[in-house]
Write a protein that holds these residues in place. Structure first.
Motif, PDB file in Angstrom:
ATOM      1  N   ASN A  59       0.652 -81.495   4.209  1.00  0.00           N
ATOM      2  CA  ASN A  59       0.565 -82.611   3.258  1.00  0.00           C
ATOM      3  C   ASN A  59      -0.646 -83.488   3.549  1.00  0.00           C
ATOM      4  N   ALA A  60      -0.884 -83.750   4.820  1.00  0.00           N
ATOM      5  CA  ALA A  60      -2.023 -84.584   5.201  1.00  0.00           C
ATOM      6  C   ALA A  60      -3.334 -83.909   4.831  1.00  0.00           C
ATOM      7  N   GLY A  61      -3.408 -82.590   5.024  1.00  0.00           N
ATOM      8  CA  GLY A  61      -4.619 -81.874   4.667  1.00  0.00           C
ATOM      9  C   GLY A  61      -4.891 -81.912   3.181  1.00  0.00           C
ATOM     10  N   GLN A  62      -3.837 -81.813   2.365  1.00  0.00           N
ATOM     11  CA  GLN A  62      -4.031 -81.835   0.916  1.00  0.00           C
ATOM     12  C   GLN A  62      -4.299 -83.238   0.407  1.00  0.00           C
ATOM     13  N   GLY A  87      -4.754 -74.887  -0.728  1.00  0.00           N
ATOM     14  CA  GLY A  87      -3.794 -74.018  -1.399  1.00  0.00           C
ATOM     15  C   GLY A  87      -2.564 -73.668  -0.596  1.00  0.00           C
ATOM     16  N   VAL A  88      -2.565 -73.948   0.711  1.00  0.00           N
ATOM     17  CA  VAL A  88      -1.450 -73.531   1.564  1.00  0.00           C
ATOM     18  C   VAL A  88      -0.175 -74.298   1.246  1.00  0.00           C
ATOM     19  N   LEU A  89      -0.282 -75.598   1.001  1.00  0.00           N
ATOM     20  CA  LEU A  89       0.912 -76.437   0.905  1.00  0.00           C
ATOM     21  C   LEU A  89       1.913 -75.977  -0.160  1.00  0.00           C
ATOM     22  N   PRO A  90       1.530 -75.739  -1.426  1.00  0.00           N
ATOM     23  CA  PRO A  90       2.548 -75.343  -2.416  1.00  0.00           C
ATOM     24  C   PRO A  90       3.278 -74.057  -2.042  1.00  0.00           C
ATOM     25  N   VAL A  91       2.543 -73.071  -1.510  1.00  0.00           N
ATOM     26  CA  VAL A  91       3.180 -71.804  -1.149  1.00  0.00           C
ATOM     27  C   VAL A  91       4.087 -71.982   0.057  1.00  0.00           C
ATOM     28  N   SER A 144      -0.540 -72.874  -6.527  1.00  0.00           N
ATOM     29  CA  SER A 144      -1.668 -72.765  -5.617  1.00  0.00           C
ATOM     30  C   SER A 144      -2.874 -72.128  -6.303  1.00  0.00           C
ATOM     31  N   LEU A 145      -2.643 -71.115  -7.134  1.00  0.00           N
ATOM     32  CA  LEU A 145      -3.735 -70.453  -7.843  1.00  0.00           C
ATOM     33  C   LEU A 145      -4.495 -71.435  -8.722  1.00  0.00           C
ATOM     34  N   VAL A 146      -3.748 -72.226  -9.499  1.00  0.00           N
ATOM     35  CA  VAL A 146      -4.397 -73.196 -10.390  1.00  0.00           C
ATOM     36  C   VAL A 146      -5.131 -74.256  -9.570  1.00  0.00           C
ATOM     37  N   LEU A 147      -4.532 -74.689  -8.473  1.00  0.00           N
ATOM     38  CA  LEU A 147      -5.170 -75.695  -7.609  1.00  0.00           C
ATOM     39  C   LEU A 147      -6.472 -75.160  -7.017  1.00  0.00           C
TER      40      LEU A 147
END
Length: 270
Positions: free
Chosen positions: A117-120, A152-156, A205-208
């Motif tokens: 979360n912090a990274g995003q 992209g990692v967070l949603p997945v 994640s793809l759209v992001l």
């Protein structure tokens, strides 16, 4: 006696096929909308862009920025960034999410999700530039890939954890009760049931990644962001809008691909 016995069977045989065909018809209509509506919208949008590009009165600078050779090159660079970053995201986030739902590592799940979360939450352009400075020995392409992977990692990861935690524990116990190992329960019970939630995270994640890849141009990684940057720098609004439209069409197409992939891998009956 034989007449009484055969009558219910005949009625049942008449009802079941009608119900089954009705369900199949409903499912096929829903799949048709998902499979064809978005591609048609993308094709129409791209044809409108081509028509505008061929008929618009553009000056030399605008024509050079929107030259077909340049647009094709930047489009390919954008697609390559998206594919590589998304593949790395799935390869990292899904196994990590699975590991964080296992009994030994379950307590670490809030910490790992908090770090993601912090990274995003960090500004995307700032993160890309900082990585470019920090990883000075890397090429711009791989610096952009590292930044896109972090975004992209967070949603997945979050959806993998949520999907697996949402599986009914009684089904897991039932699998163990019939003699399945922990690995067999994971791949035959938990993952199939959690797959719709995981695929929703992959689509997000793809759209992001597609949207954030527009910033890769700032570290010389290419992409359609170069068209938007050229429009802003040169004060050419047609160029800027054209780049934004192309990125939006690509994001729609990628989201459609995620939906198709979800339909293909989703187990029957879920």
């Amino acid at each position: 006696m034989s007449i009484d016995t055969s009558t219910p069977e005949t009625e049942t045989a008449e009802v079941e096929p009608a119900t089954g065909s009705h369900r199949r018809g409903r499912m096929s209509r829903g799949m048709a909308i998902e499979l064809f509506a978005i591609p048609v919208l993308v094709i129409v949008g791209f044809l409108l862009y081509v028509w505008w590009r061929q008929t618009a009165s553009l000056d030399y600078v605008e024509s050079s920025s929107l030259a077909w050779r340049e647009v094709r090159l930047e489009l390919w660079q954008h697609v390559k960034l998206t594919i590589v970053a998304s593949a790395i995201v799935v390869a990292i986030a899904v196994p990590l999410g699975i590991a964080l739902t296992r009994p030994g590592l379950k307590v670490l799940a809030p910490v790992v999700v908090g770090v993601a979360n912090a990274g995003q939450a960090a500004p995307s352009i700032g993160l890309i530039v900082l990585l470019f400075i920090w990883l000075s020995s890397w090429t711009g392409f791989w610096v952009a890939i590292a930044a896109l992977t972090l975004y992209g990692v967070l949603p997945v990861l979050r959806n993998t954890i949520t999907g697996l935690q949402g599986v009914d524990p009684t089904l897991v116990e039932a699998g163990r009760g019939v003699g399945l190992s922990m690995g067999a329960v994971l791949f035959r019970v938990e993952l199939p049931l959690a797959l719709p939630v995981i695929m929703a995270g992959i689509r997000t994640s793809l759209v992001l990644v597609v949207g954030t890849a527009a910033l890769a141009t700032f570290v010389n990684a290419g992409g359609l962001g170069g068209v938007i940057t050229a429009g802003i720098t040169l004060y050419r609004y047609p160029v800027m809008v054209a780049g934004a439209v192309l990125i939006a069409l690509l994001a729609l197409l990628v989201e459609w691909f995620g939906r198709v992939l979800e339909l293909l891998v989703r187990p029957k009956g879920i």
